[in-house]
Write an enzyme that holds these catalytic residues in place. Structure first.
Site, PDB file in Angstrom:
ATOM      1  N   CYS A   1      13.952  10.401   6.876  1.00 49.05           N
ATOM      2  CA  CYS A   1      13.874  10.063   8.302  1.00 49.05           C
ATOM      3  C   CYS A   1      15.251  10.149   8.929  1.00 49.05           C
ATOM      4  O   CYS A   1      15.386  10.355  10.123  1.00 49.05           O
ATOM      5  CB  CYS A   1      13.297   8.662   8.463  1.00 49.05           C
TER       6      CYS A   1
ATOM      7  N   LYS B   1       0.883  -1.170   0.000  1.00 49.03           N
ATOM      8  CA  LYS B   1       0.000   0.000   0.000  1.00 49.03           C
ATOM      9  C   LYS B   1       0.918   1.217   0.000  1.00 49.03           C
ATOM     10  O   LYS B   1       1.466   1.598   1.030  1.00 49.03           O
ATOM     11  CB  LYS B   1      -0.871  -0.028   1.268  1.00 49.03           C
TER      12      LYS B   1
ATOM     13  N   GLU C   1      10.322  16.259  13.864  1.00 49.70           N
ATOM     14  CA  GLU C   1      10.965  16.095  12.559  1.00 49.70           C
ATOM     15  C   GLU C   1      10.689  17.337  11.739  1.00 49.70           C
ATOM     16  O   GLU C   1       9.536  17.725  11.582  1.00 49.70           O
ATOM     17  CB  GLU C   1      10.317  14.916  11.816  1.00 49.70           C
TER      18      GLU C   1
ATOM     19  N   GLU D   1       9.397   1.050  10.810  1.00 50.03           N
ATOM     20  CA  GLU D   1      10.469   2.021  10.520  1.00 50.03           C
ATOM     21  C   GLU D   1       9.820   3.381  10.635  1.00 50.03           C
ATOM     22  O   GLU D   1       9.086   3.805   9.740  1.00 50.03           O
ATOM     23  CB  GLU D   1      11.011   1.815   9.098  1.00 50.03           C
TER      24      GLU D   1
HETATM   25  P1  NAD Z   1       2.627   8.634   7.215  1.00 53.24           P
HETATM   26  O1  NAD Z   1       2.765   7.927   8.513  1.00 53.24           O
HETATM   27  O2  NAD Z   1       1.675   9.765   7.138  1.00 53.24           O
HETATM   28  O3  NAD Z   1       2.199   7.609   6.080  1.00 53.24           O
HETATM   29  C1  NAD Z   1       2.930   6.444   5.809  1.00 53.24           C
HETATM   30  C2  NAD Z   1       2.017   5.461   5.108  1.00 53.24           C
HETATM   31  O4  NAD Z   1       0.963   5.084   5.997  1.00 53.24           O
HETATM   32  C3  NAD Z   1       1.339   5.996   3.855  1.00 53.24           C
HETATM   33  O5  NAD Z   1       1.234   4.949   2.919  1.00 53.24           O
HETATM   34  C4  NAD Z   1      -0.029   6.388   4.375  1.00 53.24           C
HETATM   35  O6  NAD Z   1      -1.009   6.372   3.353  1.00 53.24           O
HETATM   36  C5  NAD Z   1      -0.292   5.294   5.375  1.00 53.24           C
HETATM   37  N1  NAD Z   1      -1.242   5.640   6.426  1.00 53.24           N
HETATM   38  C6  NAD Z   1      -1.523   6.866   6.931  1.00 53.24           C
HETATM   39  N2  NAD Z   1      -2.456   6.765   7.895  1.00 53.24           N
HETATM   40  C7  NAD Z   1      -2.765   5.450   8.001  1.00 53.24           C
HETATM   41  C8  NAD Z   1      -3.668   4.708   8.838  1.00 53.24           C
HETATM   42  N3  NAD Z   1      -4.417   5.303   9.742  1.00 53.24           N
HETATM   43  N4  NAD Z   1      -3.712   3.384   8.676  1.00 53.24           N
HETATM   44  C9  NAD Z   1      -2.946   2.767   7.767  1.00 53.24           C
HETATM   45  N5  NAD Z   1      -2.080   3.404   6.955  1.00 53.24           N
HETATM   46  C10 NAD Z   1      -1.995   4.735   7.071  1.00 53.24           C
HETATM   47  O7  NAD Z   1       4.103   9.075   6.812  1.00 53.24           O
HETATM   48  P2  NAD Z   1       4.545   9.899   5.521  1.00 53.24           P
HETATM   49  O8  NAD Z   1       4.165  11.323   5.749  1.00 53.24           O
HETATM   50  O9  NAD Z   1       4.121   9.224   4.272  1.00 53.24           O
HETATM   51  O10 NAD Z   1       6.137   9.731   5.595  1.00 53.24           O
HETATM   52  C11 NAD Z   1       6.959  10.521   6.382  1.00 53.24           C
HETATM   53  C12 NAD Z   1       7.288   9.803   7.670  1.00 53.24           C
HETATM   54  O11 NAD Z   1       7.909   8.554   7.381  1.00 53.24           O
HETATM   55  C13 NAD Z   1       8.296  10.552   8.517  1.00 53.24           C
HETATM   56  O12 NAD Z   1       7.898  10.482   9.861  1.00 53.24           O
HETATM   57  C14 NAD Z   1       9.583   9.775   8.294  1.00 53.24           C
HETATM   58  O13 NAD Z   1      10.526   9.899   9.316  1.00 53.24           O
HETATM   59  C15 NAD Z   1       9.077   8.403   8.160  1.00 53.24           C
HETATM   60  N6  NAD Z   1      10.067   7.558   7.473  1.00 53.24           N
HETATM   61  C16 NAD Z   1      10.745   6.632   8.212  1.00 53.24           C
HETATM   62  C17 NAD Z   1      11.702   5.841   7.595  1.00 53.24           C
HETATM   63  C18 NAD Z   1      12.470   4.819   8.385  1.00 53.24           C
HETATM   64  O14 NAD Z   1      13.046   3.939   7.765  1.00 53.24           O
HETATM   65  N7  NAD Z   1      12.508   4.869   9.708  1.00 53.24           N
HETATM   66  C19 NAD Z   1      11.941   5.983   6.230  1.00 53.24           C
HETATM   67  C20 NAD Z   1      11.235   6.941   5.508  1.00 53.24           C
HETATM   68  C21 NAD Z   1      10.283   7.713   6.158  1.00 53.24           C
END
Ligand code: NAD
Length: 486
Positions: free
Chosen positions: A293, A183, A390, A259
């Site tokens: 991240c 997804k 962040e 992650e």
């Molecule tokens: P997000 O948490 O908003 O979304 C991530 C994913 O989850 C997306 O596919 C989104 O559609 C889905 N999602 C959102 N709400 C959901 C719910 N209630 N139920 C199920 N799925 C849901 O994050 P983002 O804004 O897409 O990405 C940025 C974040 O990701 C930052 O916090 C960053 O640090 C983190 N990140 C972490 C790593 C790592 O390896 N630790 C790598 C890249 C990004």
């Protein structure tokens, strides 16, 4: 090579990818994908429903037995072909990433190379998933340990690395013999769909990899977690959403890897090679315009060198070319959307209100699209939210420290623990600090840690589990113990 949007999108999948077929959403719904450089809509993609989510699990379940039974060498060769296809199409993929995510082409090219490496690394790991045999301490029997595929996996990925976050999960899952439903983030579904096409072309059988773009992420992911055949959730995204999904996974006791967010400290000691520290800072801060991240979020610099470091960092950041990610020569693209710009702006304002000084930038860029000017702040007060949250933008807040203990105390004062960077020429100090800093990864005199061959992941609220390296494939297996008497 310049790519016009239409060129790029020709032949690209924009429907759901389920059971090896491109399908519209069950209710016919679609959603728009836009270019962050202009805000213009560039494509529309099928908006997966709860029914589609169930169909995707069905497809993954139908393919599971045969895929787990496929020879590891055959699985390895498919992954290797996927690596080669990605590499041969790297320019096109880089333009696609830049189009939907906004990042500058050099960053997008870097991402494609990094993402493809997960297929190569896991093609090599697929044939090296070994178990063990030992004699029980009592001598009564043998202990045989097998690593079996965990089962059907739901993979949820963010928008900031649309290719790499997908391949970092799909590579090890396929190597281990699992089938998956990905997804992707709804800001960047096109790259994920392009990955599905590449994997199919590489020979991945129907149903082994399914891709389900969906705006209603909560409902769609819940529907999949409720199916008892789903045995693994691998999530990359914010800590906030990770916490919600862990709660849901708990209801079904689903194996979970998380992650999550980071708040990386970047420590510069007076004995550091300052040129190297600046090079590292530029990578750790400005790769992806700070939307990583692993981005350096807080710079802690020893008092004697803080002024020089701040001044020179501001000079380096001021020299970067800002503009549409796909334009030649651009080094810093727009942020992903308006909300991202507003968040960065409010963090900077709060820091300035608490007495920080902007050596560079400090305001929203004066141009159309979702830009924020590269910014360096000094004298940032300890209670500024920019040190706790962040930033996800091209902003470097600098705080000075007096000694090693103070640096460690400030660096560890965070709920996050993904990565920390240390610059010092005293290797003993560097190793001592590597042990004392609460983070899953350390960049010691290096501004970049990501490597498919190394275990990537965080401690504290930055996550659970590791991706990459040999650990990464074990995350998609269950250990089975057989007590044998022979
Ligand atoms: P997000 O948490 O908003 O979304 C991530 C994913 O989850 C997306 O596919 C989104 O559609 C889905 N999602 C959102 N709400 C959901 C719910 N209630 N139920 C199920 N799925 C849901 O994050 P983002 O804004 O897409 O990405 C940025 C974040 O990701 C930052 O916090 C960053 O640090 C983190 N990140 C972490 C790593 C790592 O390896 N630790 C790598 C890249 C990004």
């Amino acid at each position: 090579m310049a790519h016009d949007h239409q060129d790029l999108l020709n032949g690209l999948l924009t429907d759901l990818w389920i059971g090896g077929a491109a399908l519209p959403a069950s209710d016919g719904g679609r959603f728009d994908v836009s270019d962050p450089a202009t805000g213009e809509v560039v494509a529309s993609v099928a908006n997966g429903t709860v029914d589609d989510a169930r169909s995707a699990v069905e497809a993954a379940a139908a393919a599971a037995g045969a895929w787990a039974g496929t020879a590891p060498r055959a699985r390895a060769e498919i992954l290797r072909r996927a690596f080669e296809l990605m590499t041969s199409r790297s320019e096109l993929l880089a333009h696609l990433i830049s189009l939907e995510n906004g990042k500058a082409l050099p960053d997008a090219r870097g991402e494609v190379a990094y993402a493809a490496e997960f297929f190569r690394w896991y093609s090599e790991e697929a044939v090296r998933i070994t178990g063990s045999v030992s004699t029980a301490p009592s001598g009564a029997n043998r202990i045989v340990v097998l690593h079996q595929p965990v089962g059907i996996c739901v993979l949820v990925t963010p928008w900031n690395f649309p290719a790499a976050m997908a391949t970092r999960k799909i590579g090890p899952a396929l190597a281990a013999g699992c089938t998956v439903i990905l997804k992707p983030a709804s800001d960047t579904p096109l790259t994920a769909l392009a990955m599905a096409q590449i994997l199919a072309e590489a020979g991945v059988p129907a149903g082994v990899v399914n891709v389900l773009p969906a705006r209603r992420s909560g409902a769609v992911v819940s529907a999949m977690l409720e199916d008892p055949r789903v045995r693994k959730l691998s999530f990359t995204g914010s800590t906030e959403v990770g916490r919600l999904l862990l709660k849901e996974a708990a209801d079904h006791v689903v194996n979970s890897s998380m992650e999550l967010g980071g708040n990386a400290p970047f420590l510069v000691f007076a004995d550091a090679d300052l040129d190297a520290a600046l090079d590292g800072a530029m990578i750790a801060k400005m790769r992806n315009a700070g939307e990583a991240c692993t981005a350096a979020n807080r710079f802690y610099v020893e008092a004697g060198v803080a002024d020089e470091f701040g001044r020179r960092l501001a000079g380096r950041m001021a020299a970067l070319a800002v503009g549409p990610g796909c334009d030649d020569g651009v080094q810093v693209g727009p942020l992903v959307n308006l909300e991202a710009v507003e968040k960065v702006d409010s963090l900077v304002r709060a820091a300035l209100d608490r007495g920080a000084t902007a050596l560079l930038g400090g305001a929203r860029a004066d141009r159309a699209g979702y830009y924020y000017d590269p910014t360096v702040l000094i004298g940032v007060a300890a209670d500024s939210p920019i040190l706790d949250e962040e930033i996800f933008g091209p902003v470097a807040p600098i705080v000075t420290f007096a000694d090693e203990d103070e640096a460690v105390r400030m660096a560890n004062a965070s709920e996050y623990g993904l990565v920390a960077y240390i610059y010092t020429q005293d290797l003993a100090r560097g190793l001592r600090l590597s042990e004392r800093l609460e983070s899953g990864m350390i960049g010691l005199n290096r501004g970049l840690v990501s490597d498919p061959a190394a275990p990537f992941g965080g401690v504290k609220q930055s996550g659970i589990g590791r991706e990459g390296g040999h650990e990464g494939v074990l995350d998609y297996t269950e250990s089975k113990y057989v007590a044998v008497q022979w």
